[in-house]
Design an enzyme around this catalytic site. Structure first.
Site, PDB file in Angstrom:
ATOM      1  CB  CYS A 342      -0.978  -0.034   1.169  1.00 47.86           C
ATOM      2  SG  CYS A 342      -2.394   1.069   0.947  1.00 47.86           S
ATOM      3  CG  HIS A 443      -3.854  -3.678   3.179  1.00 47.33           C
ATOM      4  ND1 HIS A 443      -2.705  -3.284   3.827  1.00 47.33           N
ATOM      5  CD2 HIS A 443      -4.428  -2.550   2.688  1.00 47.33           C
ATOM      6  CE1 HIS A 443      -2.584  -1.966   3.730  1.00 47.33           C
ATOM      7  NE2 HIS A 443      -3.605  -1.492   3.040  1.00 47.33           N
TER       8      HIS A 443
END
Length: 503
Positions: A342, A443
């Site tokens: 991310c 994630h």
């Protein structure tokens, strides 16, 4: 339907703490699982959560990961009703405010407190809906429930317990020391009408022979007039996801390594988010993992991870100011494996443009230049539950990020099959031409054991194929063991009575 037929609102049990990170989340999770196993429809609830560990509901809405974990333990679908107000710190005195799963804006601490009545009303309405749809709600408090300077504006602890007419269980942590002061001091700071709600005390994280603490339990009961509902020993044979970054605020770094296994490191960014991504790596017997906050010699590490960030530009600036950037580039140049998740993925790229000033003043920064990608920060926030494949291995995860990242070299890392239950058919992430640097928005990429097996093999770490469950299956097994741990060490009769309104 006449009044006699109308279902009464669900009873509420509140789990409050003497401080932060005393174990409220784990106790709440254990109770959710226990009552679900008794056949009740249970929902967790935390009116306001302050955490950069968030997740995504099936509708693509954002909420605290702790309440997602608790919902899983209760066997129900996560809903933003369970965490109507989420604060994601972006600096020392400000947070992004997420209301009912959607970004409401950025607020300073002072501005947020001026809007507390609005937030309380939203949270109370969410609780009303949960109580109408369930048999029992297990409420979790935040921090210490006895912060006298904040009590008047507190919307998550006793004011909400009053609203719900909830019985309160007070959790104290013996591991950090001063447990008697924790309990006595907390109760002494509470107004009488709040203290009367406390029906018992749980002592958490005990090491050693519990029978030797019986005198301590007797003293607490005599001094406070509250029963000790049990002493929960430390457990290591199963794992429950962590709530807050409190658990990594003092990284032990290389001193925590034995030196007998291949090691990896995660850089502890100032605005680290979703560090739970790396808990599956922490559980692997073949490797060791540590968090590093200060630049150091990285030659002993097999891999380095740059995690998610709630403020990518500030964390990128910190890496440059501290000299981490040079260390990371040198590690990569010498063949070390680097991964970014991310915000870490964005940092590894060539540029981060922020024309709208999403993360501060509008501007553009050079990234570390280890991946041939560029990022443009812009709203709205992407929040999806996703299915994907990594080298043909299917996994599931979630995406939470501001902005978009374009790739102009290397190869994509994962093929995205589905987002929020809708077919996707596109790609995410990037692997550099060298093959030693990769990044992704996904994630949970390490939640699938077979993906971890494949990734470690790429790094050159020999592993036997994992035989343990991963993802939700592994978590469900852990929740069951936590429920048994809870029943074994707590006095369940009075807790069951609370659920029936008989305490």
């Amino acid at each position: 339907m006449n009044k006699a037929d109308k279902k009464k609102p669900a009873r509420c049990i509140a789990v409050f703490g003497t401080g932060s990170d005393v174990g409220k989340s784990v106790v709440t999770t254990g109770l959710c699982r226990h009552f679900a196993e008794q056949g009740l429809k249970v929902a967790p609830y935390k009116a306001q959560n302050m955490s950069n560990n968030s997740g995504v509901t099936p509708e693509g809405l954002e909420m605290g990961r702790a309440q997602i974990i608790q919902a899983e333990a209760a066997g129900v679908v996560p809903s933003v009703l369970m965490n109507p107000v989420l604060l994601k710190p972006t600096g020392e005195t400000g947070s992004q405010v997420v209301l009912m799963g959607k970004v409401d804006g950025d607020e300073s601490a002072a501005a947020y407190h001026k809007k507390k009545e609005r937030y309380f009303n939203i949270a109370a309405e969410a609780l009303d809906r949960l109580r109408a749809e369930n048999d029992l709600v297990i409420m979790e408090g935040a921090g210490s429930c006895a912060e006298v300077n904040l009590m008047a504006g507190d919307i998550v602890n006793f004011r909400m317990a009053d609203y719900a007419d909830a019985d309160v269980i007070l959790v104290a942590d013996i591991h950090r020391g001063g447990v008697f002061g924790q309990v006595v001091g907390t109760l002494a700071c509470l107004p009488d009408h709040y203290a009367e709600r406390v029906k018992g005390v749980v002592i958490n994280r005990f090491r050693g022979d519990i029978s030797l603490f019986q005198d301590g339990c007797d003293w607490i009961e005599d001094k406070c007039g509250k029963p000790v509902l049990g002493v929960l020993p430390w457990y290591r044979d199963f794992h429950i996801g962590s709530e807050d970054s409190v658990v990594i605020e003092q990284p032990q770094g290389r001193s925590s390594l034995t030196g007998t296994k291949p090691a990896g490191a995660v850089i502890r960014l100032p605005f680290i988010s979703n560090f739970t991504d790396f808990e599956p790596l922490m559980q692997r017997d073949e490797i060791e993992l540590c968090y590093l906050d200060r630049p150091c010699d990285l030659s002993e590490f097999a891999f380095l991870i740059i995690p998610g960030s709630k403020n990518t530009r500030k964390d990128l600036a910190w890496l440059k100011e501290t000299g981490w950037d040079a260390r990371i580039k040198d590690f990569s140049r010498k063949g070390g494996h680097v991964a970014g998740i991310c915000g870490g993925y964005q940092i590894l790229g060539e540029k981060i443009e922020d024309p709208q000033g999403v993360e501060g003043a509008a501007g553009t920064e050079d990234g570390l230049g280890l991946l041939p990608v560029a990022t443009v920060m812009k709203a709205p926030k992407t929040t999806t539950l996703s299915r994907f494949t990594y080298k043909g291995i299917e996994g599931s995860g979630y995406e939470i990020h501001m902005g978009t990242t374009s790739r102009h070299g290397g190869e994509s890392l994962v093929e995205v099959l589905e987002r929020n239950s809708l077919p996707a058919g596109d790609n995410d992430g990037c692997r550099a031409p060298s093959g030693t640097v990769m990044g992704t928005y996904m994630h949970g990429i390490f939640d699938t054991p077979a993906i971890v097996d494949s990734w470690l093999a790429e790094i050159g770490i020999a592993v036997a194929p994992s035989k343990t469950a991963g993802g939700l299956d592994a978590r469900l097994e852990a929740y069951g063991r936590l429920a048994e741990h809870t029943r074994t060490h707590l006095a369940m009769d009075p807790i069951n009575a609370m659920a029936k309104g008989e305490a």
